[in-house]
Motif scaffolding. Sequence first.
Motif, PDB file in Angstrom:
ATOM      1  N   LEU A 204       0.814  -1.211   0.000  1.00 51.87           N
ATOM      2  CA  LEU A 204       0.000   0.000   0.000  1.00 51.87           C
ATOM      3  C   LEU A 204       0.849   1.263   0.000  1.00 51.87           C
ATOM      4  O   LEU A 204       1.861   1.348   0.696  1.00 51.87           O
ATOM      5  CB  LEU A 204      -0.930   0.000   1.224  1.00 51.87           C
ATOM      6  CG  LEU A 204      -1.883  -1.190   1.330  1.00 51.87           C
ATOM      7  CD1 LEU A 204      -2.645  -1.144   2.640  1.00 51.87           C
ATOM      8  CD2 LEU A 204      -2.829  -1.243   0.146  1.00 51.87           C
ATOM      9  N   ASN A 205       0.415   2.213  -0.813  1.00 48.57           N
ATOM     10  CA  ASN A 205       1.069   3.508  -0.907  1.00 48.57           C
ATOM     11  C   ASN A 205       0.186   4.542  -0.245  1.00 48.57           C
ATOM     12  O   ASN A 205      -0.781   5.009  -0.833  1.00 48.57           O
ATOM     13  CB  ASN A 205       1.263   3.848  -2.392  1.00 48.57           C
ATOM     14  CG  ASN A 205       2.710   4.124  -2.680  1.00 48.57           C
ATOM     15  OD1 ASN A 205       3.344   4.896  -1.952  1.00 48.57           O
ATOM     16  ND2 ASN A 205       3.239   3.491  -3.701  1.00 48.57           N
ATOM     17  N   LEU A 206       0.524   4.911   0.990  1.00 47.14           N
ATOM     18  CA  LEU A 206      -0.344   5.799   1.760  1.00 47.14           C
ATOM     19  C   LEU A 206       0.490   6.870   2.449  1.00 47.14           C
ATOM     20  O   LEU A 206       1.715   6.750   2.532  1.00 47.14           O
ATOM     21  CB  LEU A 206      -1.117   4.980   2.806  1.00 47.14           C
ATOM     22  CG  LEU A 206      -2.049   3.889   2.256  1.00 47.14           C
ATOM     23  CD1 LEU A 206      -2.554   3.000   3.376  1.00 47.14           C
ATOM     24  CD2 LEU A 206      -3.209   4.504   1.491  1.00 47.14           C
ATOM     25  N   PRO A 207      -0.162   7.943   2.937  1.00 40.93           N
ATOM     26  CA  PRO A 207       0.589   8.983   3.657  1.00 40.93           C
ATOM     27  C   PRO A 207       1.411   8.391   4.805  1.00 40.93           C
ATOM     28  O   PRO A 207       1.033   7.377   5.390  1.00 40.93           O
ATOM     29  CB  PRO A 207      -0.524   9.889   4.201  1.00 40.93           C
ATOM     30  CG  PRO A 207      -1.682   9.680   3.300  1.00 40.93           C
ATOM     31  CD  PRO A 207      -1.593   8.271   2.837  1.00 40.93           C
TER      32      PRO A 207
ATOM     33  N   LYS B  35      11.173 -13.953   4.419  1.00 41.45           N
ATOM     34  CA  LYS B  35       9.843 -13.357   4.553  1.00 41.45           C
ATOM     35  C   LYS B  35       9.550 -12.332   3.467  1.00 41.45           C
ATOM     36  O   LYS B  35       8.392 -12.079   3.150  1.00 41.45           O
ATOM     37  CB  LYS B  35       9.688 -12.726   5.943  1.00 41.45           C
ATOM     38  CG  LYS B  35       9.566 -13.767   7.035  1.00 41.45           C
ATOM     39  CD  LYS B  35       8.988 -13.188   8.304  1.00 41.45           C
ATOM     40  CE  LYS B  35       8.585 -14.286   9.269  1.00 41.45           C
ATOM     41  NZ  LYS B  35       8.184 -13.763  10.575  1.00 41.45           N
ATOM     42  N   ARG B  36      10.615 -11.739   2.916  1.00 39.32           N
ATOM     43  CA  ARG B  36      10.395 -10.760   1.848  1.00 39.32           C
ATOM     44  C   ARG B  36      10.195 -11.411   0.490  1.00 39.32           C
ATOM     45  O   ARG B  36       9.565 -10.833  -0.402  1.00 39.32           O
ATOM     46  CB  ARG B  36      11.584  -9.787   1.780  1.00 39.32           C
ATOM     47  CG  ARG B  36      11.568  -8.710   2.843  1.00 39.32           C
ATOM     48  CD  ARG B  36      12.638  -7.655   2.555  1.00 39.32           C
ATOM     49  NE  ARG B  36      13.985  -8.205   2.620  1.00 39.32           N
ATOM     50  CZ  ARG B  36      14.743  -8.198   3.719  1.00 39.32           C
ATOM     51  NH1 ARG B  36      14.279  -7.687   4.831  1.00 39.32           N
ATOM     52  NH2 ARG B  36      15.948  -8.717   3.703  1.00 39.32           N
ATOM     53  N   PHE B  42       5.185 -12.093  -5.827  1.00 39.06           N
ATOM     54  CA  PHE B  42       3.864 -11.571  -6.167  1.00 39.06           C
ATOM     55  C   PHE B  42       3.966 -10.370  -7.103  1.00 39.06           C
ATOM     56  O   PHE B  42       3.262 -10.282  -8.114  1.00 39.06           O
ATOM     57  CB  PHE B  42       3.112 -11.187  -4.890  1.00 39.06           C
ATOM     58  CG  PHE B  42       1.810 -10.518  -5.152  1.00 39.06           C
ATOM     59  CD1 PHE B  42       0.738 -11.228  -5.656  1.00 39.06           C
ATOM     60  CD2 PHE B  42       1.651  -9.152  -4.907  1.00 39.06           C
ATOM     61  CE1 PHE B  42      -0.472 -10.602  -5.907  1.00 39.06           C
ATOM     62  CE2 PHE B  42       0.440  -8.527  -5.158  1.00 39.06           C
ATOM     63  CZ  PHE B  42      -0.621  -9.249  -5.664  1.00 39.06           C
ATOM     64  N   PHE B  43       4.869  -9.462  -6.769  1.00 39.36           N
ATOM     65  CA  PHE B  43       5.047  -8.262  -7.597  1.00 39.36           C
ATOM     66  C   PHE B  43       5.557  -8.621  -8.990  1.00 39.36           C
ATOM     67  O   PHE B  43       5.057  -8.124 -10.000  1.00 39.36           O
ATOM     68  CB  PHE B  43       6.018  -7.296  -6.909  1.00 39.36           C
ATOM     69  CG  PHE B  43       6.385  -6.108  -7.738  1.00 39.36           C
ATOM     70  CD1 PHE B  43       5.453  -5.102  -7.981  1.00 39.36           C
ATOM     71  CD2 PHE B  43       7.654  -5.999  -8.290  1.00 39.36           C
ATOM     72  CE1 PHE B  43       5.789  -4.001  -8.754  1.00 39.36           C
ATOM     73  CE2 PHE B  43       7.995  -4.895  -9.065  1.00 39.36           C
ATOM     74  CZ  PHE B  43       7.056  -3.896  -9.300  1.00 39.36           C
ATOM     75  N   ASN B  62      11.677   0.471  -5.589  1.00 38.21           N
ATOM     76  CA  ASN B  62      10.767   1.606  -5.588  1.00 38.21           C
ATOM     77  C   ASN B  62       9.323   1.165  -5.348  1.00 38.21           C
ATOM     78  O   ASN B  62       8.612   1.748  -4.542  1.00 38.21           O
ATOM     79  CB  ASN B  62      10.873   2.315  -6.937  1.00 38.21           C
ATOM     80  CG  ASN B  62      10.787   3.810  -6.779  1.00 38.21           C
ATOM     81  OD1 ASN B  62      11.387   4.362  -5.857  1.00 38.21           O
ATOM     82  ND2 ASN B  62      10.041   4.445  -7.646  1.00 38.21           N
ATOM     83  N   ALA B  63       8.924   0.121  -6.039  1.00 34.30           N
ATOM     84  CA  ALA B  63       7.549  -0.369  -5.941  1.00 34.30           C
ATOM     85  C   ALA B  63       7.264  -0.961  -4.561  1.00 34.30           C
ATOM     86  O   ALA B  63       6.186  -0.789  -4.014  1.00 34.30           O
ATOM     87  CB  ALA B  63       7.291  -1.411  -7.022  1.00 34.30           C
ATOM     88  N   LEU B  64       8.245  -1.666  -4.021  1.00 34.35           N
ATOM     89  CA  LEU B  64       8.029  -2.367  -2.755  1.00 34.35           C
ATOM     90  C   LEU B  64       8.583  -1.591  -1.562  1.00 34.35           C
ATOM     91  O   LEU B  64       8.612  -2.096  -0.444  1.00 34.35           O
ATOM     92  CB  LEU B  64       8.665  -3.768  -2.814  1.00 34.35           C
ATOM     93  CG  LEU B  64       7.755  -4.876  -3.338  1.00 34.35           C
ATOM     94  CD1 LEU B  64       7.245  -4.576  -4.731  1.00 34.35           C
ATOM     95  CD2 LEU B  64       8.486  -6.217  -3.318  1.00 34.35           C
ATOM     96  N   LYS B  65       8.991  -0.372  -1.825  1.00 30.39           N
ATOM     97  CA  LYS B  65       9.519   0.508  -0.786  1.00 30.39           C
ATOM     98  C   LYS B  65      10.619  -0.137   0.033  1.00 30.39           C
ATOM     99  O   LYS B  65      10.547  -0.224   1.254  1.00 30.39           O
ATOM    100  CB  LYS B  65       8.374   0.980   0.127  1.00 30.39           C
ATOM    101  CG  LYS B  65       7.696   2.244  -0.380  1.00 30.39           C
ATOM    102  CD  LYS B  65       6.535   2.639   0.494  1.00 30.39           C
ATOM    103  CE  LYS B  65       5.289   1.854   0.111  1.00 30.39           C
ATOM    104  NZ  LYS B  65       4.106   2.204   0.903  1.00 30.39           N
ATOM    105  N   CYS B  66      11.638  -0.642  -0.671  1.00 30.97           N
ATOM    106  CA  CYS B  66      12.823  -1.074   0.070  1.00 30.97           C
ATOM    107  C   CYS B  66      14.079  -0.791  -0.727  1.00 30.97           C
ATOM    108  O   CYS B  66      14.031  -0.492  -1.915  1.00 30.97           O
ATOM    109  CB  CYS B  66      12.720  -2.537   0.494  1.00 30.97           C
ATOM    110  SG  CYS B  66      12.628  -3.676  -0.877  1.00 30.97           S
TER     111      CYS B  66
END
Lengths: 233, 233
Positions: A204-207, B35-36, B42-43, B62-66
């Motif tokens: 999820l991309n959220l604030p 765990k990642r 999935f992505f 970028n997509a998975l915020k890591c």
Amino acid sequence: MYIFEMNDRIKIRKKTMNATRKNSLKNQVSEPTLKRLPGYLFFLEKVREEGLINISAPTIGNALKCDPTQVVKDLSVTGIKGKPRVGYNTYELCHALEEFLGFNHVNEAFLVGAGNLGNALMSYQEHQTLGIKVIAAFDVSKEKIGQHIGGIHVLEYNKLFHLSNRLEVKIAILTTPNEVAQEVAEDLVNCGIKAIWNFTLTNLNLPDNIIVQNTSMSSFAAVLLRRLNDSES
Amino acid sequence: MYIFEMNDRIKIRKKTMNATRKNSLKNQVSEPTLKRLPGYLFFLEKVREEGLINISAPTIGNALKCDPTQVVKDLSVTGIKGKPRVGYNTYELCHALEEFLGFNHVNEAFLVGAGNLGNALMSYQEHQTLGIKVIAAFDVSKEKIGQHIGGIHVLEYNKLFHLSNRLEVKIAILTTPNEVAQEVAEDLVNCGIKAIWNFTLTNLNLPDNIIVQNTSMSSFAAVLLRRLNDSES
DNA sequence: TAGATTGTTAATCGATTAACAATC
DNA sequence: TAGATTGTTAATCGATTAACAATC
């Protein structure tokens, strides 16, 4: 005048953000510790029911198979002090842990997506005291709307907007299909939800101020299957 | 001749055990990484369906915020090599991840305890490909025995012993009440089960070679509630 | 070729574990 | 008092992040 290169700017901004973030996170209890606390609570409640007044960290550590030093450190977050040679008062500890975890009062939550997992969580929570109580569930499927599961009504998704105005619910459980998770999450945030327990596989991309607790069953399956594989070779 | 004190002996034995343990754990992939991995899978599957042939670590990160470096390190466990300036082949990566995680073949499992959570997991698994397929469920309750949930029979608990002789099932999902969890787990081990996915709050005491994956919902609730509390102050 | 990205090695960060003084 | 246990401070361990050479 020195002109930053783009890369420098980005790095500086990152560092500043991290510093600010870290500052606000200061004296927050670490995630590993938080995850262990319910285990202590459950064990201590059992022990207390058996009539034990005091219990030492080594005893707890032995039962839960973890280091006594870690037990001491983990339990220190509650503010409860133990007595040398005696240990901790079981009643005090249980009480303090419940309070610290927020398990002692009802935390109302919405649930979105009354599929299999959603239904399960609705039924499950009656028996476990997670401190979180689903007060209403939402779905778009005509078949599901109107159902009662575990004492909870499944309402039409659109009713979410009305209901959130009347009630001050801060927690939402997200058990929709992956494809609509982002969209629903944004709706939830617009409805004043502050924390989302995300059971979907969508990132999820959220604030930044919204708390997202990702809980993917596949992560556990991954660890289990891989360890099984490792042990067989 | 120097005579060890008891404390010394214990310490030495502990150190030796740790060394041996560590040796056998050598070149095992760390739990955080494992765990990642399902998240990456999935992505990548989504991205691959969209038609992308190659993807770079920074794009994934970028997509998975890591961190992109972490993506590179995590993905390296699959043995797939990326090309500088191009990235990784999405098909190769998906395939390798599925294989590495054991998600590509059916891992048969027993489920014990067809209560709310048990039922949920039986229904849930049809839709998610966790790589684990429950082939039979067991319970002691007369009402539950004979039911079909998500295409799975609920059998009498005692049948476990017969059935495990015929089938070579290595995985069990434990969703019994906490009070009987230890007892049931011991039965499962006696039936040849090698890995237990434990959803109870009981800390199971089993032989070292048995893999136990504890999965307590309350740990997640604890983190979520506490973070919500922190953010409000 | 130039430059983005991989992949490896080193530095950092944080959590766990060990050591030990304080104390009941 | 003696000794077990707490609680704090230091050491260790492991994971994440940064740095940088290799390479397409």
